[in-house]
Design a protein around this motif. Structure first.
Motif, mmCIF file in Angstrom:
data_model
loop_
_atom_site.group_PDB
_atom_site.id
_atom_site.type_symbol
_atom_site.label_atom_id
_atom_site.label_comp_id
_atom_site.label_asym_id
_atom_site.label_seq_id
_atom_site.Cartn_x
_atom_site.Cartn_y
_atom_site.Cartn_z
ATOM 1 N N VAL A 47 0.835 -1.206 0.000
ATOM 2 C CA VAL A 47 0.000 0.000 0.000
ATOM 3 C C VAL A 47 0.869 1.254 0.000
ATOM 4 C CG1 VAL A 47 -1.655 1.339 1.363
ATOM 5 C CG2 VAL A 47 -1.976 -1.123 1.091
ATOM 6 N N LEU A 48 1.946 1.246 0.806
ATOM 7 C CA LEU A 48 2.853 2.392 0.843
ATOM 8 C C LEU A 48 3.524 2.611 -0.509
ATOM 9 C CD1 LEU A 48 4.583 1.924 4.324
ATOM 10 C CD2 LEU A 48 2.935 3.690 3.682
ATOM 11 N N ALA A 49 3.915 1.531 -1.169
ATOM 12 C CA ALA A 49 4.555 1.650 -2.485
ATOM 13 C C ALA A 49 3.604 2.271 -3.497
ATOM 14 C CB ALA A 49 5.023 0.273 -2.962
ATOM 15 N N PHE A 53 4.162 6.080 -4.989
ATOM 16 C CA PHE A 53 4.381 6.140 -6.436
ATOM 17 C C PHE A 53 3.460 7.183 -7.063
ATOM 18 C CE2 PHE A 53 2.925 4.737 -10.654
ATOM 19 C CZ PHE A 53 4.110 4.903 -11.354
ATOM 20 N N PHE A 54 2.174 7.100 -6.779
ATOM 21 C CA PHE A 54 1.240 8.035 -7.404
ATOM 22 C C PHE A 54 1.402 9.452 -6.847
ATOM 23 C CE2 PHE A 54 -0.938 4.073 -8.540
ATOM 24 C CZ PHE A 54 -1.174 4.323 -9.879
ATOM 25 N N MET A 130 11.548 17.267 -5.848
ATOM 26 C CA MET A 130 11.019 16.218 -6.721
ATOM 27 C C MET A 130 11.441 14.823 -6.260
ATOM 28 S SD MET A 130 11.104 17.701 -10.618
ATOM 29 C CE MET A 130 12.810 18.257 -10.575
ATOM 30 N N GLU A 131 12.641 14.718 -5.714
ATOM 31 C CA GLU A 131 13.156 13.409 -5.288
ATOM 32 C C GLU A 131 12.678 13.001 -3.899
ATOM 33 O OE1 GLU A 131 17.312 14.051 -5.579
ATOM 34 O OE2 GLU A 131 17.418 13.586 -7.720
ATOM 35 N N ARG A 132 11.980 13.893 -3.205
ATOM 36 C CA ARG A 132 11.505 13.599 -1.859
ATOM 37 C C ARG A 132 10.586 12.368 -1.883
ATOM 38 N NH1 ARG A 132 8.246 18.398 0.563
ATOM 39 N NH2 ARG A 132 6.877 17.690 -1.118
ATOM 40 N N ASN A 133 10.780 11.490 -0.928
ATOM 41 C CA ASN A 133 10.005 10.250 -0.743
ATOM 42 C C ASN A 133 10.387 9.145 -1.729
ATOM 43 O OD1 ASN A 133 8.563 11.339 1.403
ATOM 44 N ND2 ASN A 133 6.901 12.069 0.099
ATOM 45 N N LEU A 134 11.255 9.429 -2.696
ATOM 46 C CA LEU A 134 11.703 8.349 -3.572
ATOM 47 C C LEU A 134 12.522 7.321 -2.797
ATOM 48 C CD1 LEU A 134 12.740 10.058 -6.939
ATOM 49 C CD2 LEU A 134 10.646 8.832 -6.390
ATOM 50 N N ASN A 135 13.208 7.781 -1.752
ATOM 51 C CA ASN A 135 13.997 6.838 -0.943
ATOM 52 C C ASN A 135 13.108 5.831 -0.224
ATOM 53 O OD1 ASN A 135 12.960 8.902 0.669
ATOM 54 N ND2 ASN A 135 14.565 8.674 2.196
ATOM 55 N N ILE A 136 11.837 6.195 -0.004
ATOM 56 C CA ILE A 136 10.916 5.246 0.633
ATOM 57 C C ILE A 136 10.650 4.066 -0.303
ATOM 58 C CG2 ILE A 136 8.580 4.933 1.535
ATOM 59 C CD1 ILE A 136 8.662 7.792 2.510
ATOM 60 N N LEU A 192 9.961 -6.091 -6.293
ATOM 61 C CA LEU A 192 10.150 -5.819 -7.717
ATOM 62 C C LEU A 192 9.301 -4.634 -8.166
ATOM 63 C CD1 LEU A 192 11.330 -6.639 -10.454
ATOM 64 C CD2 LEU A 192 9.403 -8.228 -10.727
ATOM 65 N N ILE A 193 8.047 -4.583 -7.712
ATOM 66 C CA ILE A 193 7.165 -3.460 -8.071
ATOM 67 C C ILE A 193 7.742 -2.140 -7.562
ATOM 68 C CG2 ILE A 193 4.897 -2.444 -7.613
ATOM 69 C CD1 ILE A 193 3.759 -5.285 -7.627
ATOM 70 N N ALA A 194 8.179 -2.124 -6.309
ATOM 71 C CA ALA A 194 8.747 -0.901 -5.736
ATOM 72 C C ALA A 194 10.017 -0.489 -6.473
ATOM 73 C CB ALA A 194 9.042 -1.101 -4.247
ATOM 74 N N TYR A 195 10.825 -1.477 -6.882
ATOM 75 C CA TYR A 195 12.062 -1.188 -7.629
ATOM 76 C C TYR A 195 11.745 -0.550 -8.981
ATOM 77 C CZ TYR A 195 16.449 -2.047 -10.100
ATOM 78 O OH TYR A 195 17.598 -1.892 -10.834
ATOM 79 N N VAL A 196 10.758 -1.094 -9.671
ATOM 80 C CA VAL A 196 10.356 -0.533 -10.968
ATOM 81 C C VAL A 196 9.793 0.878 -10.784
ATOM 82 C CG1 VAL A 196 8.742 -0.783 -12.898
ATOM 83 C CG2 VAL A 196 9.956 -2.782 -12.036
ATOM 84 N N PHE A 197 8.952 1.064 -9.762
ATOM 85 C CA PHE A 197 8.399 2.390 -9.475
ATOM 86 C C PHE A 197 9.525 3.404 -9.238
ATOM 87 C CE2 PHE A 197 4.015 0.928 -7.650
ATOM 88 C CZ PHE A 197 3.615 0.630 -8.931
ATOM 89 N N HIS A 198 10.494 3.020 -8.412
ATOM 90 C CA HIS A 198 11.588 3.922 -8.062
ATOM 91 C C HIS A 198 12.386 4.322 -9.301
ATOM 92 C CE1 HIS A 198 15.729 4.868 -6.734
ATOM 93 N NE2 HIS A 198 15.113 5.501 -5.750
ATOM 94 N N ASN A 199 12.708 3.358 -10.136
ATOM 95 C CA ASN A 199 13.515 3.661 -11.318
ATOM 96 C C ASN A 199 12.738 4.474 -12.340
ATOM 97 O OD1 ASN A 199 16.353 2.129 -11.494
ATOM 98 N ND2 ASN A 199 14.955 0.930 -10.256
ATOM 99 N N PHE A 200 11.455 4.213 -12.477
ATOM 100 C CA PHE A 200 10.632 4.997 -13.399
ATOM 101 C C PHE A 200 10.568 6.455 -12.966
ATOM 102 C CE2 PHE A 200 6.473 6.830 -14.440
ATOM 103 C CZ PHE A 200 6.513 6.757 -15.829
#
Length: 228
Positions: A47-49, A53-54, A130-136, A192-200
């Motif tokens: 849920v957090l991911a 992401f959105f 813009m990068e804020r919360n990407l580390n999560i 894997l989903i969180a990794y893809v979200f982060h890189n996108f």
């Protein structure tokens, strides 16, 4: 006649026994629930991911909306000496490029190096926003598989404990393997989903950063045009 009734009764009893032993219908939710209590932290991570992401996607897309004519209007106003109009435009435009250009407009009259440094500082701040919360998302990508591996260990402990307690039975083995495989698989999928979200999202931030660098270079060129 009595023999027929007796045969029919035995068939009914056999059918009822087979029905009682029929496997339960397995849907996704039922299957996930067999993973045990460790599924709840995994649900929370999922849920957090999705949320972050959105939340970041909306913020980054809003920041990347830059009018193609923005720099042309700024250039025309500076060349004509109407700096106040250029500042009004940059103040009324809500994106990182406009805020960076506004800082440069405030420093007009100072050395180019000083203007460039001021704009660079604003650009770094906008990139940080813009990068804020990407580390999560990056953290979730690393933690979720660890929860899955923890489920593997707990599943094996539960399996050997139940075997020692109730003997070597198929149902006992199945319960332990359910915990092991479901938690591991779910953790890997969420990671894997969180990794893809982060890189996108990181790619989208980089694209916006490139637009900011191009706008900064254009602005500095505009300031030096009259002296060429």
């Amino acid at each position: 006649m009595g023999i027929l009734l007796q045969v029919d009764s035995s068939k009914l009893l056999t059918g009822a026994a087979n029905a009682a032993q029929a496997p339960e219908n397995m849907n996704l939710w039922t299957l996930l629930n067999k993973g045990g209590w460790l599924m709840y932290p995994l649900y929370t991570l999922f849920v957090l991911a999705i949320f972050f992401f959105f939340e970041r996607l909306i913020a980054i897309r809003k920041a990347s909306r830059i009018d193609a004519n923005f720099m042309n209007i700024i250039r025309d106003n500076i060349i004509s000496g109407n700096v106040s109009a250029a500042r009004n435009l940059s103040k009324n435009t809500n994106n990182p490029v406009a805020r960076m250009i506004d800082k440069g407009l405030q420093r007009i009259g100072k050395p180019i190096d000083s203007i460039e440094k001021s704009m660079e500082n604003v650009g770094k701040l906008e990139m940080y926003k813009m990068e804020r919360n990407l580390n999560i998302l990056s953290l979730i990508a690393g933690i979720a598989p660890m929860f899955g591996f923890l489920g593997t260990i707990i599943g094996m402990i539960q399996l050997f404990y139940d075997i020692n307690k109730s003997g070597f039975e198929l149902q006992t083995i199945a319960n332990g393997i359910y915990v092991k495989m479901i938690t591991s698989g779910t953790g890997l999928i969420i990671g894997l989903i969180a990794y893809v979200f982060h890189n996108f999202l990181t790619t989208q931030v980089d694209k916006t950063g490139n637009k900011m660098e191009a706008a900064s270079a254009d602005f500095l060129d505009i300031l030096q045009e009259p002296t060429r």
